[in-house]
Design a protein around this motif. Structure first.
Motif, PDB file in Angstrom:
ATOM      1  N   ARG A  28       1.041  -0.787   0.019  1.00  0.00           N
ATOM      2  CA  ARG A  28       0.248   0.119  -0.279  1.00  0.00           C
ATOM      3  C   ARG A  28       0.983   1.303   0.435  1.00  0.00           C
ATOM      4  NH1 ARG A  28      -4.248  -0.922   4.667  1.00  0.00           N
ATOM      5  NH2 ARG A  28      -1.793  -1.685   5.856  1.00  0.00           N
ATOM      6  N   PHE A  29       0.336   2.018  -0.834  1.00  0.00           N
ATOM      7  CA  PHE A  29       1.246   4.083  -0.837  1.00  0.00           C
ATOM      8  C   PHE A  29      -0.157   4.407  -0.257  1.00  0.00           C
ATOM      9  CE2 PHE A  29       3.735   0.610  -3.086  1.00  0.00           C
ATOM     10  CZ  PHE A  29       4.762   1.109  -3.356  1.00  0.00           C
ATOM     11  N   GLU A  30       0.825   5.711  -0.029  1.00  0.00           N
ATOM     12  CA  GLU A  30       0.013   7.072   0.380  1.00  0.00           C
ATOM     13  C   GLU A  30       0.580   8.276  -0.097  1.00  0.00           C
ATOM     14  OE1 GLU A  30      -1.543   9.629   3.720  1.00  0.00           O
ATOM     15  OE2 GLU A  30      -0.562   8.345   4.511  1.00  0.00           O
ATOM     16  N   PHE A  31       0.431   8.706  -1.271  1.00  0.00           N
ATOM     17  CA  PHE A  31       0.665   9.810  -2.395  1.00  0.00           C
ATOM     18  C   PHE A  31       0.973  11.152  -1.711  1.00  0.00           C
ATOM     19  CE2 PHE A  31       0.093   5.996  -4.618  1.00  0.00           C
ATOM     20  CZ  PHE A  31       0.958   6.058  -5.083  1.00  0.00           C
ATOM     21  N   GLU A  32       1.945  12.117  -1.082  1.00  0.00           N
ATOM     22  CA  GLU A  32       1.822  12.948   0.161  1.00  0.00           C
ATOM     23  C   GLU A  32       2.025  14.601  -1.128  1.00  0.00           C
ATOM     24  OE1 GLU A  32       0.495  13.944   2.409  1.00  0.00           O
ATOM     25  OE2 GLU A  32       0.420  11.870   2.812  1.00  0.00           O
ATOM     26  N   ASN A  33       1.317  15.292  -1.730  1.00  0.00           N
ATOM     27  CA  ASN A  33       1.563  16.501  -1.770  1.00  0.00           C
ATOM     28  C   ASN A  33       1.191  15.646  -4.088  1.00  0.00           C
ATOM     29  OD1 ASN A  33       2.495  18.186   0.271  1.00  0.00           O
ATOM     30  ND2 ASN A  33       4.387  17.293  -0.277  1.00  0.00           N
ATOM     31  N   VAL A  34       0.727  14.837  -4.296  1.00  0.00           N
ATOM     32  CA  VAL A  34       0.811  14.987  -5.739  1.00  0.00           C
ATOM     33  C   VAL A  34       0.029  15.381  -6.592  1.00  0.00           C
ATOM     34  CG1 VAL A  34      -1.085  12.519  -5.324  1.00  0.00           C
ATOM     35  CG2 VAL A  34       0.235  12.304  -6.975  1.00  0.00           C
ATOM     36  N   GLU A  35      -0.852  15.395  -5.949  1.00  0.00           N
ATOM     37  CA  GLU A  35      -1.755  16.565  -6.620  1.00  0.00           C
ATOM     38  C   GLU A  35      -1.613  18.686  -6.600  1.00  0.00           C
ATOM     39  OE1 GLU A  35      -3.506  15.036  -4.263  1.00  0.00           O
ATOM     40  OE2 GLU A  35      -5.062  13.582  -5.183  1.00  0.00           O
ATOM     41  N   VAL A  36      -0.903  18.591  -5.494  1.00  0.00           N
ATOM     42  CA  VAL A  36      -0.387  19.909  -5.632  1.00  0.00           C
ATOM     43  C   VAL A  36       1.310  20.110  -6.581  1.00  0.00           C
ATOM     44  CG1 VAL A  36       0.935  21.846  -4.236  1.00  0.00           C
ATOM     45  CG2 VAL A  36      -1.259  20.798  -3.436  1.00  0.00           C
ATOM     46  N   THR A  37       1.625  18.506  -6.563  1.00  0.00           N
ATOM     47  CA  THR A  37       3.186  19.210  -7.372  1.00  0.00           C
ATOM     48  C   THR A  37       2.437  18.997  -9.242  1.00  0.00           C
ATOM     49  OG1 THR A  37       4.145  17.820  -5.719  1.00  0.00           O
ATOM     50  CG2 THR A  37       5.550  17.257  -7.877  1.00  0.00           C
ATOM     51  N   ALA A  38       1.227  18.374  -8.717  1.00  0.00           N
ATOM     52  CA  ALA A  38       1.019  17.765 -11.105  1.00  0.00           C
ATOM     53  C   ALA A  38       0.486  19.323 -11.147  1.00  0.00           C
ATOM     54  CB  ALA A  38      -0.140  16.973 -10.794  1.00  0.00           C
ATOM     55  N   GLN A  39      -0.558  20.013 -10.359  1.00  0.00           N
ATOM     56  CA  GLN A  39      -0.706  21.416 -10.613  1.00  0.00           C
ATOM     57  C   GLN A  39       0.511  22.532 -10.815  1.00  0.00           C
ATOM     58  OE1 GLN A  39      -3.302  22.380  -7.402  1.00  0.00           O
ATOM     59  NE2 GLN A  39      -4.955  21.174  -7.839  1.00  0.00           N
ATOM     60  N   ALA A  40       0.872  22.605 -10.383  1.00  0.00           N
ATOM     61  CA  ALA A  40       2.689  22.981 -10.302  1.00  0.00           C
ATOM     62  C   ALA A  40       3.398  23.021 -11.295  1.00  0.00           C
ATOM     63  CB  ALA A  40       3.386  22.758  -8.940  1.00  0.00           C
ATOM     64  N   LEU A  41       3.506  22.037 -11.974  1.00  0.00           N
ATOM     65  CA  LEU A  41       3.507  21.022 -13.184  1.00  0.00           C
ATOM     66  C   LEU A  41       3.222  21.576 -14.506  1.00  0.00           C
ATOM     67  CD1 LEU A  41       5.203  17.756 -12.123  1.00  0.00           C
ATOM     68  CD2 LEU A  41       7.031  19.691 -13.030  1.00  0.00           C
ATOM     69  N   HIS A  42       1.464  21.708 -14.350  1.00  0.00           N
ATOM     70  CA  HIS A  42       0.697  21.842 -15.115  1.00  0.00           C
ATOM     71  C   HIS A  42       1.483  23.407 -15.450  1.00  0.00           C
ATOM     72  CE1 HIS A  42      -2.770  19.700 -17.285  1.00  0.00           C
ATOM     73  NE2 HIS A  42      -1.997  18.898 -16.917  1.00  0.00           N
ATOM     74  N   LYS A  43       1.651  24.380 -14.616  1.00  0.00           N
ATOM     75  CA  LYS A  43       1.580  25.529 -14.676  1.00  0.00           C
ATOM     76  C   LYS A  43       2.899  26.403 -15.344  1.00  0.00           C
ATOM     77  CE  LYS A  43      -1.595  26.815 -10.721  1.00  0.00           C
ATOM     78  NZ  LYS A  43      -1.722  27.191  -9.622  1.00  0.00           N
TER      79      LYS A  43
END
Length: 110
Positions: free
Chosen positions: A2-17
């Motif tokens: 099992r994995f828990e992914f921290e900051n993944v959504e925020v990091t994806a948004q930053a990369l998108h920008k």
């Protein structure tokens, strides 16, 4: 495992920008998040599948590259009622570990 992914959504948004290449390759944020999770699990499997205990995990070591300027750090953890975990098919010798926390990082330009 099992994995828990921290900051993944925020990091994806930053990369998108900040990265036209990233945005072109992963047009939606959900595609970007899925890519980042897959890449993190790939890095964990490559570097830590032979680990037999938390002390062998290399805690605090930044694994790159998720994408240019982005990496991930892994920590093994015990159960938490607040954890948002996902099951991934990963063979590992970490028998007493309940889940792996994958924390995404963005390197700041100096």
């Amino acid at each position: 495992m099992r994995f828990e992914f921290e900051n993944v959504e925020v990091t994806a948004q930053a990369l998108h920008k900040s990265s036209a290449d990233f945005r072109e390759r992963y047009p939606s944020e959900s595609e970007a998040v899925q890519y980042m999770k897959e890449k993190a699990v790939e890095l964990f499997t490559r570097n830590y599948s032979a680990a037999t205990g938390p002390e062998v995990n290399g805690s605090g070591v930044l694994e790159v590259p998720i994408w240019r300027g982005v990496g991930v750090t892994f920590a093994v953890a015990q159960d938490s009622e607040f954890a948002d975990r996902e099951e991934w098919s990963v063979e590992t010798g970490l028998l007493d570990v309940q889940y792996v926390e994958a924390v995404f990082w963005v390197a700041l330009p100096l």
